[in-house]
Design an enzyme around this catalytic site. Sequence first.
Site, PDB file in Angstrom:
ATOM      1  N   ASP A 193      -0.067   5.139   0.960  1.00  0.00           N
ATOM      2  CA  ASP A 193      -0.292   6.109   2.035  1.00  0.00           C
ATOM      3  C   ASP A 193      -0.192   5.438   3.408  1.00  0.00           C
ATOM      4  O   ASP A 193      -0.986   4.547   3.721  1.00  0.00           O
ATOM      5  CB  ASP A 193      -1.687   6.739   1.889  1.00  0.00           C
ATOM      6  CG  ASP A 193      -1.851   7.508   0.571  1.00  0.00           C
ATOM      7  OD1 ASP A 193      -0.911   8.224   0.187  1.00  0.00           O
ATOM      8  OD2 ASP A 193      -2.926   7.399  -0.056  1.00  0.00           O
ATOM      9  N   ASP A 218      -1.563  -0.433   6.209  1.00  0.00           N
ATOM     10  CA  ASP A 218      -1.751   0.285   7.485  1.00  0.00           C
ATOM     11  C   ASP A 218      -3.238   0.494   7.790  1.00  0.00           C
ATOM     12  O   ASP A 218      -3.571   1.000   8.864  1.00  0.00           O
ATOM     13  CB  ASP A 218      -1.067   1.656   7.450  1.00  0.00           C
ATOM     14  CG  ASP A 218      -1.765   2.617   6.506  1.00  0.00           C
ATOM     15  OD1 ASP A 218      -2.102   2.206   5.383  1.00  0.00           O
ATOM     16  OD2 ASP A 218      -1.985   3.781   6.896  1.00  0.00           O
ATOM     17  N   SER A 253      -5.561   5.381  -3.905  1.00  0.00           N
ATOM     18  CA  SER A 253      -5.480   6.805  -4.234  1.00  0.00           C
ATOM     19  C   SER A 253      -5.359   7.062  -5.731  1.00  0.00           C
ATOM     20  O   SER A 253      -4.614   6.382  -6.437  1.00  0.00           O
ATOM     21  CB  SER A 253      -4.271   7.415  -3.529  1.00  0.00           C
ATOM     22  OG  SER A 253      -4.127   8.760  -3.935  1.00  0.00           O
ATOM     23  N   LYS A 254      -6.081   8.096  -6.168  1.00  0.00           N
ATOM     24  CA  LYS A 254      -5.960   8.540  -7.561  1.00  0.00           C
ATOM     25  C   LYS A 254      -4.739   9.442  -7.710  1.00  0.00           C
ATOM     26  O   LYS A 254      -4.412   9.874  -8.809  1.00  0.00           O
ATOM     27  CB  LYS A 254      -7.245   9.259  -7.986  1.00  0.00           C
ATOM     28  CG  LYS A 254      -8.422   8.297  -8.031  1.00  0.00           C
ATOM     29  CD  LYS A 254      -9.714   8.945  -8.470  1.00  0.00           C
ATOM     30  CE  LYS A 254     -10.786   7.862  -8.601  1.00  0.00           C
ATOM     31  NZ  LYS A 254     -12.135   8.366  -8.627  1.00  0.00           N
ATOM     32  N   GLY A 310      -7.622   3.780   3.462  1.00  0.00           N
ATOM     33  CA  GLY A 310      -7.767   2.723   2.457  1.00  0.00           C
ATOM     34  C   GLY A 310      -9.014   2.823   1.609  1.00  0.00           C
ATOM     35  O   GLY A 310      -9.099   2.205   0.566  1.00  0.00           O
ATOM     36  N   ASP A 352       0.888  -1.150   0.000  1.00  0.00           N
ATOM     37  CA  ASP A 352       0.000   0.000   0.000  1.00  0.00           C
ATOM     38  C   ASP A 352       0.945   1.223   0.000  1.00  0.00           C
ATOM     39  O   ASP A 352       2.149   1.081   0.258  1.00  0.00           O
ATOM     40  CB  ASP A 352      -0.864  -0.044   1.265  1.00  0.00           C
ATOM     41  CG  ASP A 352      -1.651   1.228   1.471  1.00  0.00           C
ATOM     42  OD1 ASP A 352      -2.303   1.690   0.522  1.00  0.00           O
ATOM     43  OD2 ASP A 352      -1.596   1.791   2.587  1.00  0.00           O
TER      44      ASP A 352
HETATM   45  C1  BG6 Z   1      -5.927   5.739   0.210  1.00  0.00           C
HETATM   46  C2  BG6 Z   1      -5.964   6.446   1.529  1.00  0.00           C
HETATM   47  O1  BG6 Z   1      -4.629   5.353  -0.063  1.00  0.00           O
HETATM   48  O2  BG6 Z   1      -6.407   6.585  -0.845  1.00  0.00           O
HETATM   49  C3  BG6 Z   1      -7.352   7.015   1.789  1.00  0.00           C
HETATM   50  O3  BG6 Z   1      -5.634   5.537   2.562  1.00  0.00           O
HETATM   51  C4  BG6 Z   1      -7.763   7.892   0.612  1.00  0.00           C
HETATM   52  O4  BG6 Z   1      -7.334   7.738   2.995  1.00  0.00           O
HETATM   53  C5  BG6 Z   1      -7.724   7.072  -0.659  1.00  0.00           C
HETATM   54  O5  BG6 Z   1      -9.093   8.411   0.808  1.00  0.00           O
HETATM   55  C6  BG6 Z   1      -8.154   7.867  -1.898  1.00  0.00           C
HETATM   56  O6  BG6 Z   1      -7.192   8.846  -2.169  1.00  0.00           O
HETATM   57  P1  BG6 Z   1      -7.338  10.007  -3.245  1.00  0.00           P
HETATM   58  O7  BG6 Z   1      -5.935  10.568  -3.318  1.00  0.00           O
HETATM   59  O8  BG6 Z   1      -7.760   9.381  -4.518  1.00  0.00           O
HETATM   60  O9  BG6 Z   1      -8.329  10.977  -2.709  1.00  0.00           O
HETATM   61 MG    MG Z   2      -2.630   3.215   3.616  1.00  0.00          MG
END
Ligand code: BG6
Ligand code: MG
Length: 214
Positions: free
Chosen positions: A10, A169, A115-116, A45, A8
Site C-alpha cells: 500500500d 512509504d 494488510s490482510k 503500515g 511494501d
Molecule cells: C498496511 C497499511 O499496508 O495495511 C495500513 O499501510 C493498514 O494503513 C494495514 O491499516 C492493514 O490493512 P488491512 O487491509 O488488513 O486492514
Molecule cells: Mg505502505
Amino acid sequence: MIQAVIFDLDGVIVDTAHYHFIAWRRLAKELGIHFTEQENEQLKGVSRMRSLEIILELGNLRLSQEEMERLAEKKNQWFVDYINAMKPGEIFPGVKELIQDIRANGIKVALASSSKNAHTVLDLLNIGGLFDAIVDGTMITHTKPDPEIFLLAANKLNIPPPQCLVFEDAEAGVEAAVAAGMKCIGVGSPQQLSKANVVVPKTVDFDINRIKII
Ligand code: BG6
Ligand code: MG
C-alpha cells in the site's frame, strides 16, 4: 551487497494507501472525529485494529472491544469495495518494470505488507507472480514498526537481513526495516521518513544502479 529487495504494498506499489485513508476518514466522520491526511501518516503500515485505536485516541473516545471489532469490519468492507473497483492499470507507472529489472539482475524480490487484503490487491493487479515470497498481515503476530514481517520475508528468501533492501512509504515501516537490520528506501517525504537510507518521491524514482552502492 544487496541480494534481495522487499516491497511494501500500500503506497509503494499502488495507491491503496489513499483508499485506506478515505475509508478511515469516512468512519471517523461517522464517529464525529475530524481526521486529517497528516494524522493518517500514523496509520500507515500499522494493523487495522491499531489504526482504529489511533483514531479513537484522536477523538478521545473509548469503546468496547465488540464495538471496535464492528467498526474495523465496517471500514474494511468500504476498503474492499474501493479496491474491487480498481483496475490492473492502477499500479504505479513503472513499478512492474522496476520489479522485473531487479529480478533480471539476479536479485530476489519479496512482498511484505501488514494488510490482510494483500493477496486480493495482488490478484486485482495481476502481479502476484512477480514475487519469490509474499508475507501479509495474516502471517504475523506484530505489525510494523516491529521487524517481524521483514525478518520473515528475508527468512523465506533465505537471504541475511543486512543484504536486504526495503521499499517503504510508512514511518512505522521504515522503523521496522531499520530494526530488522536492513537498508531502506523511503517513498514519500524526507521529513516523514528521515530514518530511511535514501528517500525518493516515488518508488520508480529509485535508480536500480544505486543498489550496488547502498
Ligand atoms: C498496511 C497499511 O499496508 O495495511 C495500513 O499501510 C493498514 O494503513 C494495514 O491499516 C492493514 O490493512 P488491512 O487491509 O488488513 O486492514
Ligand atoms: Mg505502505
